[in-house]
Design an enzyme around this catalytic site. Structure first.
Site, short mmCIF file in Angstrom:
data_model
loop_
_atom_site.label_atom_id
_atom_site.label_comp_id
_atom_site.label_asym_id
_atom_site.label_seq_id
_atom_site.Cartn_x
_atom_site.Cartn_y
_atom_site.Cartn_z
N HIS A 297 -17.55 -29.16 -93.79
CA HIS A 297 -18.99 -29.40 -94.00
C HIS A 297 -19.82 -28.45 -93.12
O HIS A 297 -20.86 -27.97 -93.54
CB HIS A 297 -19.34 -30.86 -93.72
CG HIS A 297 -18.72 -31.81 -94.70
ND1 HIS A 297 -18.78 -31.61 -96.06
CD2 HIS A 297 -18.02 -32.97 -94.52
CE1 HIS A 297 -18.13 -32.60 -96.68
NE2 HIS A 297 -17.66 -33.42 -95.76
N TRP B 13 -11.60 -26.97 -98.64
CA TRP B 13 -11.60 -25.73 -97.83
C TRP B 13 -11.00 -26.04 -96.46
O TRP B 13 -10.16 -25.29 -95.95
CB TRP B 13 -13.04 -25.22 -97.69
CG TRP B 13 -13.21 -23.97 -96.89
CD1 TRP B 13 -13.22 -22.69 -97.37
CD2 TRP B 13 -13.41 -23.87 -95.47
NE1 TRP B 13 -13.42 -21.80 -96.33
CE2 TRP B 13 -13.54 -22.50 -95.16
CE3 TRP B 13 -13.50 -24.80 -94.43
CZ2 TRP B 13 -13.75 -22.04 -93.86
CZ3 TRP B 13 -13.71 -24.34 -93.14
CH2 TRP B 13 -13.83 -22.97 -92.86
N ASP C 240 -19.80 -27.67 -103.79
CA ASP C 240 -18.63 -28.55 -103.73
C ASP C 240 -17.41 -27.83 -103.17
O ASP C 240 -17.25 -26.62 -103.36
CB ASP C 240 -18.34 -29.08 -105.15
CG ASP C 240 -17.37 -30.25 -105.13
OD1 ASP C 240 -17.28 -30.94 -104.10
OD2 ASP C 240 -16.70 -30.47 -106.15
N GLY C 241 -16.55 -28.59 -102.51
CA GLY C 241 -15.27 -28.06 -102.06
C GLY C 241 -15.13 -27.89 -100.55
O GLY C 241 -14.16 -27.29 -100.08
N TRP D 275 -22.40 -42.15 -100.68
CA TRP D 275 -22.36 -43.25 -99.71
C TRP D 275 -21.03 -43.97 -99.77
O TRP D 275 -20.66 -44.69 -98.84
CB TRP D 275 -23.47 -44.28 -100.00
CG TRP D 275 -24.84 -43.75 -99.81
CD1 TRP D 275 -25.72 -43.39 -100.79
CD2 TRP D 275 -25.52 -43.50 -98.56
NE1 TRP D 275 -26.89 -42.93 -100.23
CE2 TRP D 275 -26.80 -42.99 -98.87
CE3 TRP D 275 -25.17 -43.65 -97.22
CZ2 TRP D 275 -27.73 -42.63 -97.90
CZ3 TRP D 275 -26.09 -43.29 -96.25
CH2 TRP D 275 -27.36 -42.79 -96.59
N LEU E 135 -39.97 -18.36 -101.50
CA LEU E 135 -38.84 -19.01 -102.19
C LEU E 135 -39.04 -20.51 -102.09
O LEU E 135 -39.43 -21.02 -101.03
CB LEU E 135 -37.51 -18.63 -101.52
CG LEU E 135 -36.27 -19.41 -101.97
CD1 LEU E 135 -35.79 -18.94 -103.35
CD2 LEU E 135 -35.12 -19.27 -100.97
N SER F 206 -26.19 -39.78 -104.53
CA SER F 206 -26.34 -41.23 -104.34
C SER F 206 -24.98 -41.92 -104.36
O SER F 206 -24.87 -43.05 -103.88
CB SER F 206 -27.28 -41.83 -105.40
OG SER F 206 -27.07 -41.25 -106.66
N ARG G 118 -21.56 -24.42 -110.06
CA ARG G 118 -20.77 -25.37 -109.27
C ARG G 118 -19.56 -24.64 -108.71
O ARG G 118 -18.82 -23.98 -109.46
CB ARG G 118 -20.30 -26.56 -110.10
CG ARG G 118 -19.49 -27.56 -109.25
CD ARG G 118 -19.12 -28.83 -109.95
NE ARG G 118 -18.55 -29.78 -108.99
CZ ARG G 118 -18.68 -31.09 -109.03
NH1 ARG G 118 -19.35 -31.65 -110.00
NH2 ARG G 118 -18.12 -31.87 -108.10
N SER H 11 -21.46 -34.31 -112.10
CA SER H 11 -21.53 -35.32 -111.04
C SER H 11 -22.95 -35.84 -110.79
O SER H 11 -23.41 -35.89 -109.65
CB SER H 11 -20.91 -34.78 -109.74
OG SER H 11 -19.57 -34.39 -109.95
N ARG I 252 -12.26 -32.60 -92.25
CA ARG I 252 -13.27 -32.37 -93.29
C ARG I 252 -14.61 -31.93 -92.69
O ARG I 252 -15.34 -31.14 -93.29
CB ARG I 252 -13.47 -33.64 -94.14
CG ARG I 252 -12.27 -33.94 -95.04
CD ARG I 252 -12.50 -35.23 -95.84
NE ARG I 252 -13.64 -35.11 -96.74
CZ ARG I 252 -13.57 -34.60 -97.98
NH1 ARG I 252 -12.42 -34.16 -98.46
NH2 ARG I 252 -14.65 -34.53 -98.72
C1 IPE Z 1 -21.13 -33.55 -105.93
O1 IPE Z 1 -19.88 -33.40 -105.37
C2 IPE Z 1 -22.13 -33.90 -104.87
C3 IPE Z 1 -22.48 -32.82 -103.96
C4 IPE Z 1 -22.03 -31.59 -103.99
C5 IPE Z 1 -23.44 -33.18 -102.95
P1 IPE Z 1 -18.83 -34.60 -105.25
O2 IPE Z 1 -17.66 -34.05 -104.53
O3 IPE Z 1 -19.49 -35.79 -104.66
O4 IPE Z 1 -18.50 -34.91 -106.78
P2 IPE Z 1 -17.21 -35.53 -107.45
O5 IPE Z 1 -16.92 -36.82 -106.73
O6 IPE Z 1 -16.11 -34.54 -107.29
O7 IPE Z 1 -17.58 -35.72 -108.88
C1 IPE Z 2 -19.19 -30.99 -100.98
O1 IPE Z 2 -17.87 -30.93 -100.55
C2 IPE Z 2 -20.09 -31.65 -99.98
C3 IPE Z 2 -20.56 -32.98 -100.40
C4 IPE Z 2 -20.21 -33.62 -101.47
C5 IPE Z 2 -21.49 -33.64 -99.52
P1 IPE Z 2 -16.89 -32.17 -100.68
O2 IPE Z 2 -17.01 -32.99 -99.45
O3 IPE Z 2 -17.11 -32.91 -101.94
O4 IPE Z 2 -15.50 -31.43 -100.69
P2 IPE Z 2 -14.25 -31.74 -101.63
O5 IPE Z 2 -14.77 -31.78 -103.04
O6 IPE Z 2 -13.71 -33.05 -101.20
O7 IPE Z 2 -13.32 -30.61 -101.39
MG MG Z 3 -16.38 -32.77 -103.81
#
Ligand code: IPE
Ligand code: IPE
Ligand code: MG
Length: 242
Positions: free
Chosen positions: A29, A17, A12-13, A61, A123, A58, A180, A188, A25
């Protein structure tokens, strides 16, 4: 040091970043995919047997269509570009998540990744894609109920193994450690059943900044934890029986 057999990561993040750098964004990614590549190598080097990564939930989307399309595109690129290399390194790929409703081109790629690498043992890389625990549990319940309705299963015989075996993760050990990144302290909808007794480590860094050193630090934190699974600690148990 006790190394976890199975580490699951909520990557996440990426968006934050990118924002911190004034970038779109998508750039986050893309950097996230680089971090994933490094992490797969690190996992092997650190002696981990199972690595599960949360790539797309899920609920993801519900993001703007352009971002969803960017994320699906990156998954396709990752598999097309990295599959051969993963295979050469002895990585077995498995994918968990809802698959029926995905577009055929993605389904074919996921199936190809699984079938090409099925014999590998170095792995196990489990990609959670279009994955949500609640959706997984609903699909498992449906499968079990169907067997009961067909007269193949006595409801009285439904046990822990029946449920475990009906989940997408059938045959995959529970994660010992869930990491996480990004500073959020929540699951999540990730591996809710499987992580019942997992150790949790939340790191403040954004996913693209995740490094081998941070991975090793998380493993050190794991090693310092005392897992009891509802029982008594080993030392306590010994002293109380003495
Ligand atoms: C969880 O992150 C899903 C993935 C890392 C693929 P999200 O960014 O979707 O979760 P929330 O919305 O902060 O809970
Ligand atoms: C995780 O990063 C990737 C996915 C959820 C697919 P985010 O896209 O959730 O990034 P933030 O949480 O908005 O920073
Ligand atoms: Mg996120």
């Amino acid at each position: 040091m006790s190394t976890p057999a199975h580490v699951a990561i909520i990557m996440d993040g990426n968006g934050r970043w990118a924002k911190a750098r004034g970038l779109p964004r998508l750039a986050g990614h893309k950097a996230g995919v680089e971090a994933l590549r490094r992490t797969v190598r690190s996992a092997s080097d650190l002696g981990i047997r199972w690595l599960t990564v949360y790539a797309f939930s899920s609920e993801n989307w519900s993001r703007p269509a352009s971002e969803v399309s960017d994320l699906l595109g990156l998954l396709k690129i990752f598999i097309r570009r990295d599959l051969a290399e993963l295979h050469r390194s002895g990585v077995r790929v498995r994918v968990i998540g809802e698959r029926e409703n995905l577009k055929p081109d993605i389904r074919v790629l996921l199936e190809e990744a699984e079938s090409l690498t099925i014999g590998n043992t170095a792995l196990n890389l489990v990609i959670a894609f279009n994955y949500g625990s609640r959706d997984e549990i609903v699909r498992a319940v449906r499968r079990i109920a169907q067997q009961a309705a067909d007269g193949q299963l006595d409801p009285e015989s439904i046990a822990l193994d029946t449920v475990t075996g009906a989940l997408d993760t059938a045959g995959i050990p529970d994660p010992d450690l869930v990491i996480r990144t990004s500073g959020e302290v929540r699951l999540s909808n990730f591996l809710l059943w499987q992580a019942a007794y997992s150790e949790l480590v939340f790191l403040p860094c954004f996913w693209p900044d995740f490094t081998h050193e941070l991975f090793a630090d998380a493993l050190r934190q794991f090693a310092s934890r005392e897992r009891r699974f509802g029982g008594l600690a080993e030392i306590g148990a010994l002293s109380s029986s003495a």
